[in-house]
Design a protein around this motif. Structure first.
Motif, short mmCIF file in Angstrom:
data_model
loop_
_atom_site.label_atom_id
_atom_site.label_comp_id
_atom_site.label_asym_id
_atom_site.label_seq_id
_atom_site.Cartn_x
_atom_site.Cartn_y
_atom_site.Cartn_z
N ARG A 13 6.13 2.27 -0.43
CA ARG A 13 4.95 1.57 0.08
C ARG A 13 5.29 0.81 1.36
NH1 ARG A 13 7.77 -1.01 -3.76
NH2 ARG A 13 8.17 -3.23 -3.52
N ALA A 32 1.49 5.31 0.63
CA ALA A 32 1.01 6.20 1.69
C ALA A 32 -0.12 7.09 1.19
CB ALA A 32 2.15 7.06 2.21
N GLU A 76 0.83 -1.21 0.00
CA GLU A 76 0.00 0.00 0.00
C GLU A 76 0.86 1.26 0.00
OE1 GLU A 76 -3.55 1.96 2.79
OE2 GLU A 76 -2.28 0.36 3.59
N CYS A 98 -7.99 1.79 -1.58
CA CYS A 98 -8.30 1.73 -0.15
C CYS A 98 -9.61 0.99 0.08
CB CYS A 98 -8.40 3.14 0.44
SG CYS A 98 -6.82 4.03 0.49
N PHE A 108 -1.44 5.00 6.33
CA PHE A 108 -1.76 3.92 5.40
C PHE A 108 -3.11 3.34 5.83
CE2 PHE A 108 2.87 4.17 5.53
CZ PHE A 108 3.24 4.07 4.19
#
Length: 512
Positions: free
Chosen positions: A253, A58, A56, A145, A218
């Motif tokens: 990430r 930021a 993931e 997300c 995150f």
């Protein structure tokens, strides 16, 4: 240090672990309700040690106040020479590529800093970056997300009186910084954003993973619940910035990596705190910093507390309960004195304090006692810095032997400790033991960091080097030491980095 300015622009394991196909891929996890914990994430398929459950980028990130001139504000890599923004004179970058990549985010920040005439704190800067993104994208789900930033826990209602005063001061400082031409947000909404940062800010590290250099949000990671003996670990990966063209760069990430076999439907967990603390201490830290009571098996049953408080037991001497209490109190007092001496750079005083404390500890405390291990860790690090590698290696060996009986076999901190101990033995010329530790560290870091992480690549080079030297050693020990002696005489003395003046940060960044 400033460099040139850049003008503004508009457990089970298998041989090979899987790396994420895309940063936004979340098909290995899904939301779930965790009993007593609220929301969590669970696995949608079977995973093995070293597998990446998800990666993931930021949502928003900033460099720590103390490192703004030494760390790139885009990729968070430490550099000797950085170029700074020609407008605000605050933001620093590796090169024009990093500066161009940052401009979409830095543009509003640049103008706000110029108008304010000073740089706000990291929390203010991070809150502003979050709200500029909300202003641009809205409060719904962002790409990649599975939860909106608005829906993250903020625990503002749980703050004490002093914490509320600090929050009010932060909100006021934010309002002084926030440009009037930007969208206006209510005080309650801004307060909630600061609460989100306080509860969910993730500590990001430099390219080697050895120093905390910033804080980021995150959202997906924030859904992973805590367990003191987790099935996953989190690693920050700066991405690859070696390619000439930015289109070939990989994105900065976090990666959530499995520590062992995880079955389909099993809840994922990480540890918010270092396991090398008594269960009561971990519970208190989690309660005060993260506002929940830990009911994991290790805390409920006090698993390994006996090892961490163990007294020495042999035929020669059986210490009394009173002796153990006295030595533990002495250890706590000494650790406070050591902290003060380290902060002032008085490393010879640190060595003296460690030696005096060890003399009292060794007849009384067992090899797994955490107070003995803490002193051994400090003594080893400082002795290595002072170039006394033989003594540093002796302390490091005892330290990792204790760690291996306490930590999870795939714990990242165990891997890093083994790496440092192995390199210390290598410097000391104890090649057999050093190579063995380096191989063990490499096996752990392949799981916790992955084969492409810079620290793993560095360790692989060291592993090959020590393997070659070990073969030479076994073929002809006399010739090996003669070659080593000649090499050391012709090599300028290498000064190791100064020992850290602060304890390593946990997974999540907490405002002290």
């Amino acid at each position: 240090m400033q460099g040139a300015e850049i003008a503004g622009v508009t457990a089970g394991s298998r041989p090979h672990s899987k790396e994420p196909m895309t940063l936004e891929s979340m098909d290995s996890v899904e939301l779930c309700e965790s009993e007593g914990k609220g929301r969590g994430l669970k696995a949608t398929k079977e995973s093995w040690a070293g597998d990446v459950l998800f990666a993931e980028p930021a949502y928003a990130a900033v460099v720590f106040d103390s490192l703004t001139h030494r760390v790139c504000h885009t990729c968070f890599r430490r550099q000797e020479k950085l170029h700074r923004c020609g407008h605000c004179k605050f933001a620093h970058y590796c090169d024009r590529t990093c500066q161009k990549d940052a401009w979409a985010v830095h543009k509003s920040e640049c103008a706000a800093i110029k108008k304010l005439g000073k740089v706000p704190t990291e929390n203010i800067r991070l809150a502003a970056r979050i709200l500029w993104r909300v202003e641009k994208e809205g409060t719904g789900l962002s790409e990649g997300c599975i939860v909106a930033v608005d829906d993250l826990q903020n625990h503002v209602e749980s703050l004490g009186e002093e914490q509320r005063k600090d929050l009010e001061a932060d909100v006021q400082a934010f309002l002084n910084y926030w440009p009037p031409e930007s969208s206006m947000f209510g005080v309650q909404y801004i307060s909630n954003v600061f609460g989100v940062i306080n509860c969910n800010g993730f500590t990001v590290s430099d390219q080697r993973g050895l120093q905390a250099v910033g804080v980021a949000i995150f959202p997906n990671l924030c859904l992973v619940n805590h367990d003191c003996w987790p099935n996953c670990t989190v690693i920050f990966n700066n991405g690859n910035r070696q390619a000439v063209k930015s289109m070939f760069h990989t994105e900065m990430r976090i990666e959530l990596r499995a520590l062992g076999k995880i079955n389909k439907g099993e809840e994922l967990s990480v540890s918010y705190v270092d396991f090398l603390n008594l269960s009561a201490e971990r519970k208190e830290q989690l309660r005060s910093q993260y506002y929940f009571d830990c009911n994991c098996e290790h805390c409920t049953k006090g698993i390994k507390d006996d090892l961490m408080l163990a007294a020495r037991s042999d035929e020669e001497h059986q210490p009394s309960e009173e002796e153990v209490k006295e030595v533990i109190q002495l250890s706590k007092d000494t650790l406070q004195k050591i902290g003060k001496a380290r902060s002032e750079g008085l490393y010879h005083e640190v060595v003296k304090l460690c030696r005096e404390c060890l003399k009292k500890q060794e007849p009384v405390l067992a090899e797994t006692n955490i107070y003995l291990l803490r002193i051994l860790s400090i003594a080893s690090e400082v002795m290595a810095y002072l170039q006394n590698f033989e003594t540093a290696a002796e302390y490091a060996k005892r330290m990792v032997e204790g760690y291996m009986k306490i930590y999870h076999p795939n714990n990242a901190q165990l891997g890093m400790a083994l790496m440092r101990a192995g390199v210390t033995h290598w410097h000391a010329g104890v090649i057999d033991v050093g190579h063995g530790m380096i191989c063990k560290a490499y096996a752990i870091l392949l799981v916790t960091h992955g084969p492409t992480h810079p620290i793993t690549k560095d360790l692989e080079v060291i592993r090959h080097q020590t393997e070659m030297e070990m073969r030479m050693f076994h073929e002809n020990e006399y010739v090996y030491y003669k070659m080593r002696e000649a090499a050391l005489q012709n090599r300028p003395m290498q000064v190791l980095p100064e020992p850290a003046k602060e304890l390593p940060a946990g997974i999540f960044n907490k405002k002290q």
